[in-house]
Scaffold this active site. Structure first.
Site, PDB file in Angstrom:
ATOM      1  N   HIS A 180      -9.042 -24.344 136.784  1.00 47.49           N
ATOM      2  CA  HIS A 180     -10.264 -23.600 136.446  1.00 47.49           C
ATOM      3  C   HIS A 180      -9.989 -22.577 135.334  1.00 47.49           C
ATOM      4  O   HIS A 180     -10.767 -22.459 134.382  1.00 47.49           O
ATOM      5  CB  HIS A 180     -10.773 -22.892 137.701  1.00 47.49           C
ATOM      6  CG  HIS A 180     -11.952 -22.005 137.458  1.00 47.49           C
ATOM      7  ND1 HIS A 180     -13.213 -22.489 137.177  1.00 47.49           N
ATOM      8  CD2 HIS A 180     -12.052 -20.649 137.435  1.00 47.49           C
ATOM      9  CE1 HIS A 180     -14.042 -21.466 137.003  1.00 47.49           C
ATOM     10  NE2 HIS A 180     -13.368 -20.342 137.146  1.00 47.49           N
ATOM     11  N   HIS A 185     -11.731 -21.211 131.478  1.00 52.26           N
ATOM     12  CA  HIS A 185     -11.875 -19.884 130.872  1.00 52.26           C
ATOM     13  C   HIS A 185     -11.109 -19.665 129.569  1.00 52.26           C
ATOM     14  O   HIS A 185     -11.627 -19.097 128.619  1.00 52.26           O
ATOM     15  CB  HIS A 185     -11.386 -18.807 131.856  1.00 52.26           C
ATOM     16  CG  HIS A 185     -12.343 -18.536 132.965  1.00 52.26           C
ATOM     17  ND1 HIS A 185     -13.520 -17.839 132.786  1.00 52.26           N
ATOM     18  CD2 HIS A 185     -12.308 -18.861 134.285  1.00 52.26           C
ATOM     19  CE1 HIS A 185     -14.166 -17.754 133.947  1.00 52.26           C
ATOM     20  NE2 HIS A 185     -13.456 -18.361 134.871  1.00 52.26           N
ATOM     21  N   GLU A 225     -19.297 -18.094 133.595  1.00 52.48           N
ATOM     22  CA  GLU A 225     -19.052 -19.192 134.535  1.00 52.48           C
ATOM     23  C   GLU A 225     -19.960 -20.403 134.301  1.00 52.48           C
ATOM     24  O   GLU A 225     -19.507 -21.539 134.379  1.00 52.48           O
ATOM     25  CB  GLU A 225     -19.223 -18.716 135.987  1.00 52.48           C
ATOM     26  CG  GLU A 225     -18.167 -17.738 136.459  1.00 52.48           C
ATOM     27  CD  GLU A 225     -16.761 -18.327 136.573  1.00 52.48           C
ATOM     28  OE1 GLU A 225     -16.591 -19.563 136.428  1.00 52.48           O
ATOM     29  OE2 GLU A 225     -15.826 -17.540 136.788  1.00 52.48           O
ATOM     30  N   SER A 244     -14.788 -26.903 134.004  1.00 41.74           N
ATOM     31  CA  SER A 244     -13.633 -27.258 134.826  1.00 41.74           C
ATOM     32  C   SER A 244     -14.024 -28.104 136.041  1.00 41.74           C
ATOM     33  O   SER A 244     -13.201 -28.340 136.909  1.00 41.74           O
ATOM     34  CB  SER A 244     -12.913 -25.988 135.292  1.00 41.74           C
ATOM     35  OG  SER A 244     -13.776 -25.207 136.103  1.00 41.74           O
TER      36      SER A 244
HETATM   37 FE   LIG Z   1     -14.060 -18.369 136.903  1.00 39.51          FE
END
Ligand SMILES: [Fe+2]
Length: 302
Positions: A180, A185, A225, A244
């Site tokens: 993730h 990110h 997000e 992700s």
């Molecule tokens: Fe996150």
């Protein structure tokens, strides 16, 4: 609720929204923070009843603790099994990214050297981020309390996990993991506007009252997000939770989702449910406009 980090940072010199670069000597010390859930995996966590997995998590957590004592990142000697989980997820995401990811993200992923074949180390990504936007990654062993996590962004620091999800559910993780973080990110922090935007959110978190913090949490959720961005008449994804997860990414472009134009006031007043697929997503016109709207918003805090 005040946290160790928040109280530690109040003694720091005033930090303005225009201070985009943070020198090494400007960084507060990395100290222990309040964690939401680290030592205890929830019973429904795929690795909760696997003693080998838990031991591995404890070992990787010890590396994060060591970082807070020494300031030095220890690379993780990922096992062949862990590399296999990475390859499985990264290869499946690759195709969906070509179709749905923001072009900036695609370029950043290449430039950062994220490969579908090998788990990247925080140390190598840090070297590249330093050259590009001055952002940096600091290892952490799990979810940190919201104000602490967001506050670190004001120093252009993202707290990042290093462990990987359990092998029984490669398509699923109930918490952030290295997949993730580094697929979702980290590439976006090579974007100067996005990096500055993240810093503004972090600055806001340091001075926000509890209500403002909740609003910032929503802004973070619907952008960092689960954000979408306009691109040449179409819509692309830049949010880490989308990039992700092949389930979330496919779902984001399906008819089941209402894609709304970004409106900051609306976003900060829209609750979300993290345990289910997102029914509403917001589309920003550009990273620059997101940054400027957020700057104006955070400047209202006092
Ligand atoms: Fe996150």
């Amino acid at each position: 609720m005040p946290t160790e980090t928040a109280s530690a940072t109040t003694a720091e010199p005033a930090f303005t929204l225009d201070n985009y670069q943070v020198r090494d000597e400007d960084l507060p010390e990395f100290r222990d923070m309040e964690f939401e859930d680290i030592n205890e995996l929830h019973l429904d966590h795929p690795g909760a009843s696997d003693p080998e997995y838990r031991e591995r998590r404890d070992y990787i957590a010890s590396l994060s603790k060591k970082f807070r004592e020494t300031g030095l990142i220890t690379d993780v000697d990922y096992t062949e099994e862990e590399q296999g989980i990475w390859r499985h997820v990264a290869e499946r995401l690759e195709e969906l990214h070509e179709k749905h990811a923001s072009p900036f993200y695609l370029k950043a992923k290449r430039d950062l050297g994220i490969s579908t074949q090998r788990i990247p180390q925080l140390s190598e990504m840090n070297r590249r981020l330093k050259e590009l936007t001055g952002f940096r990654l600091a290892p952490i062993e799990g979810l940190v309390e919201t104000r602490s996590f967001l506050s670190w962004l004001s120093y252009r620091v993202m707290l990042s996990t290093q462990y990987i999800r359990h092998h029984s559910r490669p398509d699923y993780t109930p918490e952030p993991d290295i997949v993730h973080e580094s697929i979702g990110h980290i590439p976006m922090f090579t974007n100067a506007n996005f990096a500055d935007y993240s810093q503004f959110v972090g600055h806001g978190a340091r001075i926000a009252d509890d209500k403002q913090l909740e609003e910032l949490g929503r802004l973070y959720w619907f952008t960092v997000e689960f954000g979408l961005v306009e691109h040449e008449g179409g819509i692309k994804a830049y949010g880490a939770g989308l990039l992700s997860s092949y389930g979330e990414l496919s779902h984001a472009f399906s008819d089941e989702v209402e894609r709304r134009p970004f409106d900051l006031e609306q976003v900060i007043n829209t609750p979300y449910d993290y345990s289910d697929m997102q029914p509403i997503l917001y589309v920003i016109p550009s990273y620059r406009e997101l940054k400027e709207a957020t700057r104006r918003y955070v400047e209202r805090f006092s």
